[in-house]
Scaffold this motif. Sequence first.
Motif, mmCIF file in Angstrom:
data_model
loop_
_atom_site.group_PDB
_atom_site.id
_atom_site.type_symbol
_atom_site.label_atom_id
_atom_site.label_comp_id
_atom_site.label_asym_id
_atom_site.label_seq_id
_atom_site.Cartn_x
_atom_site.Cartn_y
_atom_site.Cartn_z
ATOM 1 N N ARG A 280 5.766 -0.827 0.226
ATOM 2 C CA ARG A 280 4.327 -0.677 0.041
ATOM 3 C C ARG A 280 3.896 0.782 0.006
ATOM 4 O O ARG A 280 2.797 1.098 -0.451
ATOM 5 C CB ARG A 280 3.583 -1.425 1.153
ATOM 6 N N TRP B 222 2.957 1.702 -3.419
ATOM 7 C CA TRP B 222 1.821 1.032 -4.048
ATOM 8 C C TRP B 222 0.679 2.002 -4.311
ATOM 9 O O TRP B 222 0.494 2.989 -3.593
ATOM 10 C CB TRP B 222 1.316 -0.103 -3.164
ATOM 11 N N TRP C 186 7.088 -5.603 -8.195
ATOM 12 C CA TRP C 186 6.379 -4.668 -7.319
ATOM 13 C C TRP C 186 6.019 -5.248 -5.951
ATOM 14 O O TRP C 186 5.931 -4.517 -4.971
ATOM 15 C CB TRP C 186 5.118 -4.145 -8.013
ATOM 16 N N ARG C 187 5.862 -6.561 -5.855
ATOM 17 C CA ARG C 187 5.481 -7.154 -4.570
ATOM 18 C C ARG C 187 6.621 -7.061 -3.550
ATOM 19 O O ARG C 187 6.376 -7.154 -2.342
ATOM 20 C CB ARG C 187 5.069 -8.616 -4.747
ATOM 21 N N HIS D 159 -2.379 -1.892 -6.697
ATOM 22 C CA HIS D 159 -1.511 -2.860 -6.019
ATOM 23 C C HIS D 159 -2.207 -3.442 -4.796
ATOM 24 O O HIS D 159 -2.146 -4.652 -4.540
ATOM 25 C CB HIS D 159 -0.201 -2.192 -5.592
ATOM 26 N N TRP D 160 -2.877 -2.595 -4.033
ATOM 27 C CA TRP D 160 -3.559 -3.051 -2.827
ATOM 28 C C TRP D 160 -4.752 -3.946 -3.140
ATOM 29 O O TRP D 160 -5.169 -4.747 -2.307
ATOM 30 C CB TRP D 160 -3.993 -1.849 -1.981
#
Length: 257
Positions: A19, A22, A14-15, A26-27
């Motif tokens: 974004r 996200w 996911w990184r 995630h943030w």
Amino acid sequence: MAERNPKDSMKSTWRRQARSDWTLFHWFYELLGIHPEHLDTNIPIHPKEEPIPYVPDWSMHRWVLSHAVIPLLIHQAYVMATGHNISAWGAFFLYAIGFKAIAIHELHVLRRLGHQFGFLDGDKHARDGVPDVGVAKVVRSLMSTSTFRPMFLVFLTYHKSQTPSTMNFLWLPLEAGLYGIILDFWFYWYHRLMHDFDGLWKFHRTHHLTKHPNPLLTLYADSEQEFFDILGIPLMTYFSMRFMGLPMGFYEWWICH
């Protein structure tokens, strides 16, 4: 062949995804900067024959004590400035925020050490990242630990009549030393039972999906295990020490935590 449960996946991609995909979870990692490694920075890889870096015990004790004392100093400064102690709710917010801030700083330190020295099995496998299927789960674990432990600390031991300066300094070295030993005692048996009985292993197996964990994954487990990790074992340790006749006041237990 049995089909693998998708929830068992440790794939962490996911990184590197957009974004825009996200969520707030995630943030959470990004804004706090608690990723276990920088994606654009190399991590040293050492052969098994090289000496392992050594960290003296006292340096780790010094790190813990120097950070644990910060909320105590803030608390005592407030008492001296106002002439009043903070309420139980005030103590909860102060020490819960302190717990979180120290944990975030520790994650930053551990990442820096990893990039400086590498990892024990780094020649075989990189650290596991937070899995795609567990992004929200790990956030909830981190928040639960750093919220419920201070909550029970306040609920069981906080008295507005006592300030940090009234801490029992004579008992503190014994309490801090015994706390780790008794906590390990209860954790050993709890952990061993999790492995020895199928009825308990089903709650523990998730914890062992990560073979090369990073600090964020120390609590990666099913909810039943997380309860004992977060509250059960610390509470058993606290009541064991109380049964032994040790004071275990609020401020001493904070330092033990």
